[in-house]
Scaffold this motif. Sequence first.
Motif, PDB file in Angstrom:
ATOM      1  N   GLY A 275      36.809  44.720  46.220  1.00  0.00           N
ATOM      2  CA  GLY A 275      36.843  45.305  44.800  1.00  0.00           C
ATOM      3  C   GLY A 275      37.017  44.490  43.660  1.00  0.00           C
ATOM      4  N   ILE A 276      37.130  45.212  42.378  1.00  0.00           N
ATOM      5  CA  ILE A 276      37.247  44.440  41.177  1.00  0.00           C
ATOM      6  C   ILE A 276      38.544  44.949  40.540  1.00  0.00           C
ATOM      7  CG2 ILE A 276      36.113  44.011  38.865  1.00  0.00           C
ATOM      8  CD1 ILE A 276      33.386  44.408  40.235  1.00  0.00           C
ATOM      9  N   ALA A 277      39.450  44.011  40.342  1.00  0.00           N
ATOM     10  CA  ALA A 277      40.629  44.407  39.727  1.00  0.00           C
ATOM     11  C   ALA A 277      40.654  44.728  38.298  1.00  0.00           C
ATOM     12  CB  ALA A 277      41.617  43.193  39.772  1.00  0.00           C
ATOM     13  N   ARG A 278      41.373  45.547  37.957  1.00  0.00           N
ATOM     14  CA  ARG A 278      41.262  46.134  36.501  1.00  0.00           C
ATOM     15  C   ARG A 278      42.171  45.196  35.631  1.00  0.00           C
ATOM     16  NH1 ARG A 278      43.639  51.752  36.692  1.00  0.00           N
ATOM     17  NH2 ARG A 278      43.143  51.910  34.264  1.00  0.00           N
ATOM     18  N   VAL A 279      41.573  43.956  35.519  1.00  0.00           N
ATOM     19  CA  VAL A 279      42.255  42.836  34.646  1.00  0.00           C
ATOM     20  C   VAL A 279      42.443  43.166  33.067  1.00  0.00           C
ATOM     21  CG1 VAL A 279      41.972  40.427  33.790  1.00  0.00           C
ATOM     22  CG2 VAL A 279      41.747  41.216  36.430  1.00  0.00           C
ATOM     23  N   SER A 280      41.254  43.369  32.501  1.00  0.00           N
ATOM     24  CA  SER A 280      41.570  43.861  31.105  1.00  0.00           C
ATOM     25  C   SER A 280      42.496  45.071  30.804  1.00  0.00           C
ATOM     26  CB  SER A 280      40.180  44.233  30.724  1.00  0.00           C
ATOM     27  OG  SER A 280      39.628  45.322  31.204  1.00  0.00           O
ATOM     28  N   ASP A 281      42.565  45.943  31.763  1.00  0.00           N
ATOM     29  CA  ASP A 281      43.615  47.101  31.449  1.00  0.00           C
ATOM     30  C   ASP A 281      44.958  46.645  31.715  1.00  0.00           C
ATOM     31  OD1 ASP A 281      41.513  48.902  31.049  1.00  0.00           O
ATOM     32  OD2 ASP A 281      41.651  49.374  33.382  1.00  0.00           O
ATOM     33  N   MET A 282      45.194  45.902  32.820  1.00  0.00           N
ATOM     34  CA  MET A 282      46.542  45.082  32.988  1.00  0.00           C
ATOM     35  C   MET A 282      46.942  44.052  31.677  1.00  0.00           C
ATOM     36  SD  MET A 282      46.762  43.982  36.804  1.00  0.00           S
ATOM     37  CE  MET A 282      45.097  43.685  37.613  1.00  0.00           C
ATOM     38  N   VAL A 283      46.086  43.427  31.129  1.00  0.00           N
ATOM     39  CA  VAL A 283      46.159  42.711  30.099  1.00  0.00           C
ATOM     40  C   VAL A 283      46.722  43.527  28.949  1.00  0.00           C
ATOM     41  CG1 VAL A 283      45.111  40.877  28.307  1.00  0.00           C
ATOM     42  CG2 VAL A 283      44.746  40.584  30.766  1.00  0.00           C
ATOM     43  N   GLU A 284      46.016  44.617  28.704  1.00  0.00           N
ATOM     44  CA  GLU A 284      46.143  45.485  27.542  1.00  0.00           C
ATOM     45  C   GLU A 284      47.328  46.217  27.781  1.00  0.00           C
ATOM     46  OE1 GLU A 284      43.877  49.209  26.013  1.00  0.00           O
ATOM     47  OE2 GLU A 284      42.841  47.469  26.407  1.00  0.00           O
ATOM     48  N   TYR A 302      38.239  25.553  46.157  1.00  0.00           N
ATOM     49  CA  TYR A 302      39.662  25.545  45.373  1.00  0.00           C
ATOM     50  C   TYR A 302      39.184  25.087  43.935  1.00  0.00           C
ATOM     51  CZ  TYR A 302      42.477  26.278  49.856  1.00  0.00           C
ATOM     52  OH  TYR A 302      42.863  26.621  50.656  1.00  0.00           O
ATOM     53  N   ASN A 303      37.977  25.380  43.371  1.00  0.00           N
ATOM     54  CA  ASN A 303      37.961  25.060  42.123  1.00  0.00           C
ATOM     55  C   ASN A 303      38.043  26.330  41.159  1.00  0.00           C
ATOM     56  OD1 ASN A 303      36.300  24.365  39.776  1.00  0.00           O
ATOM     57  ND2 ASN A 303      34.141  24.129  40.936  1.00  0.00           N
ATOM     58  N   LEU A 304      39.073  26.053  40.326  1.00  0.00           N
ATOM     59  CA  LEU A 304      39.211  27.293  39.579  1.00  0.00           C
ATOM     60  C   LEU A 304      38.581  27.551  38.246  1.00  0.00           C
ATOM     61  CD1 LEU A 304      41.962  28.848  39.949  1.00  0.00           C
ATOM     62  CD2 LEU A 304      43.025  27.836  38.184  1.00  0.00           C
ATOM     63  N   PHE A 305      37.533  26.571  38.158  1.00  0.00           N
ATOM     64  CA  PHE A 305      36.627  26.936  37.069  1.00  0.00           C
ATOM     65  C   PHE A 305      35.598  28.204  37.529  1.00  0.00           C
ATOM     66  CE2 PHE A 305      37.980  22.629  35.858  1.00  0.00           C
ATOM     67  CZ  PHE A 305      37.934  22.747  34.465  1.00  0.00           C
ATOM     68  N   GLU A 306      35.522  28.267  38.961  1.00  0.00           N
ATOM     69  CA  GLU A 306      34.646  29.374  39.277  1.00  0.00           C
ATOM     70  C   GLU A 306      35.605  30.877  38.912  1.00  0.00           C
ATOM     71  OE1 GLU A 306      33.199  29.288  43.364  1.00  0.00           O
ATOM     72  OE2 GLU A 306      32.066  27.587  42.999  1.00  0.00           O
ATOM     73  N   GLU A 307      36.904  30.841  38.979  1.00  0.00           N
ATOM     74  CA  GLU A 307      37.496  31.949  38.847  1.00  0.00           C
ATOM     75  C   GLU A 307      37.631  32.176  37.264  1.00  0.00           C
ATOM     76  OE1 GLU A 307      38.498  33.489  41.824  1.00  0.00           O
ATOM     77  OE2 GLU A 307      38.194  31.538  42.945  1.00  0.00           O
ATOM     78  N   ILE A 308      37.636  31.259  36.541  1.00  0.00           N
ATOM     79  CA  ILE A 308      37.602  31.397  35.249  1.00  0.00           C
ATOM     80  C   ILE A 308      36.433  32.126  34.776  1.00  0.00           C
ATOM     81  CG2 ILE A 308      37.565  30.126  32.887  1.00  0.00           C
ATOM     82  CD1 ILE A 308      39.584  27.960  34.463  1.00  0.00           C
ATOM     83  N   LYS A 309      35.284  31.584  35.067  1.00  0.00           N
ATOM     84  CA  LYS A 309      34.131  32.341  34.605  1.00  0.00           C
ATOM     85  C   LYS A 309      34.023  33.718  35.002  1.00  0.00           C
ATOM     86  CE  LYS A 309      28.992  31.377  34.145  1.00  0.00           C
ATOM     87  NZ  LYS A 309      28.194  30.412  34.555  1.00  0.00           N
ATOM     88  N   LEU A 310      34.042  33.843  36.352  1.00  0.00           N
ATOM     89  CA  LEU A 310      34.194  35.160  37.114  1.00  0.00           C
ATOM     90  C   LEU A 310      34.900  36.359  36.273  1.00  0.00           C
ATOM     91  CD1 LEU A 310      33.404  35.198  40.871  1.00  0.00           C
ATOM     92  CD2 LEU A 310      32.187  36.116  38.895  1.00  0.00           C
ATOM     93  N   THR A 311      36.272  35.880  36.218  1.00  0.00           N
ATOM     94  CA  THR A 311      37.216  36.751  35.636  1.00  0.00           C
ATOM     95  C   THR A 311      36.618  37.356  34.387  1.00  0.00           C
ATOM     96  OG1 THR A 311      38.985  35.502  36.343  1.00  0.00           O
ATOM     97  CG2 THR A 311      39.421  36.948  34.518  1.00  0.00           C
ATOM     98  N   SER A 312      36.101  36.446  33.411  1.00  0.00           N
ATOM     99  CA  SER A 312      35.755  37.088  32.146  1.00  0.00           C
ATOM    100  C   SER A 312      34.384  37.939  32.520  1.00  0.00           C
ATOM    101  CB  SER A 312      35.080  35.925  31.231  1.00  0.00           C
ATOM    102  OG  SER A 312      34.646  36.506  30.215  1.00  0.00           O
ATOM    103  N   LEU A 313      33.401  37.501  33.239  1.00  0.00           N
ATOM    104  CA  LEU A 313      32.084  38.341  33.453  1.00  0.00           C
ATOM    105  C   LEU A 313      32.319  39.627  34.250  1.00  0.00           C
ATOM    106  CD1 LEU A 313      29.750  35.358  34.848  1.00  0.00           C
ATOM    107  CD2 LEU A 313      30.220  35.957  32.376  1.00  0.00           C
ATOM    108  N   ILE A 325      38.088  40.467  27.494  1.00  0.00           N
ATOM    109  CA  ILE A 325      38.411  39.271  27.930  1.00  0.00           C
ATOM    110  C   ILE A 325      37.568  38.126  27.745  1.00  0.00           C
ATOM    111  CG2 ILE A 325      38.836  37.875  30.269  1.00  0.00           C
ATOM    112  CD1 ILE A 325      40.725  40.274  30.222  1.00  0.00           C
ATOM    113  N   LYS A 326      37.844  37.524  26.244  1.00  0.00           N
ATOM    114  CA  LYS A 326      37.134  36.478  25.641  1.00  0.00           C
ATOM    115  C   LYS A 326      37.511  35.009  26.508  1.00  0.00           C
ATOM    116  CE  LYS A 326      36.301  38.517  21.296  1.00  0.00           C
ATOM    117  NZ  LYS A 326      37.369  39.682  20.999  1.00  0.00           N
ATOM    118  N   ALA A 327      36.825  34.063  26.029  1.00  0.00           N
ATOM    119  CA  ALA A 327      36.895  32.670  26.601  1.00  0.00           C
ATOM    120  C   ALA A 327      38.203  32.137  26.658  1.00  0.00           C
ATOM    121  CB  ALA A 327      35.794  31.883  26.252  1.00  0.00           C
ATOM    122  N   GLY A 328      38.851  32.160  25.367  1.00  0.00           N
ATOM    123  CA  GLY A 328      40.127  31.479  25.199  1.00  0.00           C
ATOM    124  C   GLY A 328      41.175  32.337  25.756  1.00  0.00           C
ATOM    125  N   GLU A 329      41.071  33.621  26.149  1.00  0.00           N
ATOM    126  CA  GLU A 329      42.046  34.219  26.864  1.00  0.00           C
ATOM    127  C   GLU A 329      42.042  33.864  28.010  1.00  0.00           C
ATOM    128  OE1 GLU A 329      42.749  39.011  26.528  1.00  0.00           O
ATOM    129  OE2 GLU A 329      40.864  38.316  25.509  1.00  0.00           O
TER     130      GLU A 329
END
Length: 423
Positions: A275-284, A302-313, A325-329
Amino acid sequence: MFDVAIKNGLCFINGEFVQANVGIRGNRIVYVGRDEIRGDIEIDTSSSFVLPGLFNAHTHLAMTLFRGFAEDMPLMDWLRKKIWRAERKLTPKDVYWGSMLGILEMLKTGTTGFSDLYIHMDEVAKAVGRTGIRAVLCYGMADRGDVERAEEELRIGEKFIREWDDAFEGRIKAIFGPHAPYTCTPEFLKLVKEKADKIGCSVHIHVSETQWEVEEIKKQYDQSPIRMLNDVGFLDWNVVIAHGVWLDDEEIAILAERKVSVVHCPVSNLKLASGIARVSDMVEAGVNVALGTDGAASNNTYNLFEEIKLTSLLQKVRTGRADIIKAGEVLQMATRNGYAAYRLNGGEIREGMLADVVVVDGRRHNFTPMYNAINAIVYGSFGCEVRHVVVDGKLIVEDGEVLTMDEVKVIEKAERIVEKFRE
Ligand SMILES: [Zn+2]
């Protein structure tokens, strides 16, 4: 004069890139500013980006050995039919070399610290010591409703903490790692939390990863995993949960109120169709959200850059809002929030912080043209742009080469070990 001087770079500071020089003494950042600085080691970072080290907040490191071993299967089948059976064949030496392979990959893609929950953890600790990376380590405990087993698991977990906490000048932090609410009883979890409070260490656990887990816990205890954990007094500021995919509003509010950190592992959650976690709701809601890859068997890197991009998308598509979930966040989730989850004084380029710093080559086709450095890193990186990595004040990766390990030897060892898993 500093031990290490990182000069002329664009540094990620307080959510934006600014021109600065960074002076390191011992294992700390002691100067950040515009003054001309000198160091025993000088790293010129003109046309590069200087990032705080990335922190991979949830791994099962030696699962590099199962990379590609079981694909296209849902979590419970994947665990029961493939992974748990193969793991029984793992020797301590296998875990050492599997961990070396994982660390090689992390260092090359800018990860300076990670949190690992697995077995034969002495071997993981040795690999951390050898390679110079930073780690939070725990032995993965599961009582499975057996009182004798509970005692034995706790004994192993505690022994590991006693032997390894603060090892290698503090590069290792050892904590408790009960596996999950469906492999550990509430009584056991309560006991673990009490022990952790007594020792003063953190606790790391998988929670609400799949819908199956939530239903299973509801069947057994008549309430959801988060409510069950809260009722036994388990949820607290020293607890870090991995996943948190299936949470309702009230559970998110509980996590925020109890100051629990959550590690979001988007690639693994997608691959196992969790599933897809409710990240933006948690951050809020004010929850500290960090990023992790989970084990290499469900990622597969173990390339964290993949997680970085996907989290936002993923949050954009989940909410239907492109501005969420903007890039800086998300870059702060991958750095500062990971260190903060485990109460480590790092993940920021700031005086007094642990000297874990990554230099990323800015002159790349995928960063051209350069309108905005944060967007370039978050949406355009492959991870291979990482040039230099400093961990605990020491240069560990120079020009893309890991100085503390023999890359060819690590790959050959891993290939030899996995012969026994091939069918
Ligand atoms: Zn996991």
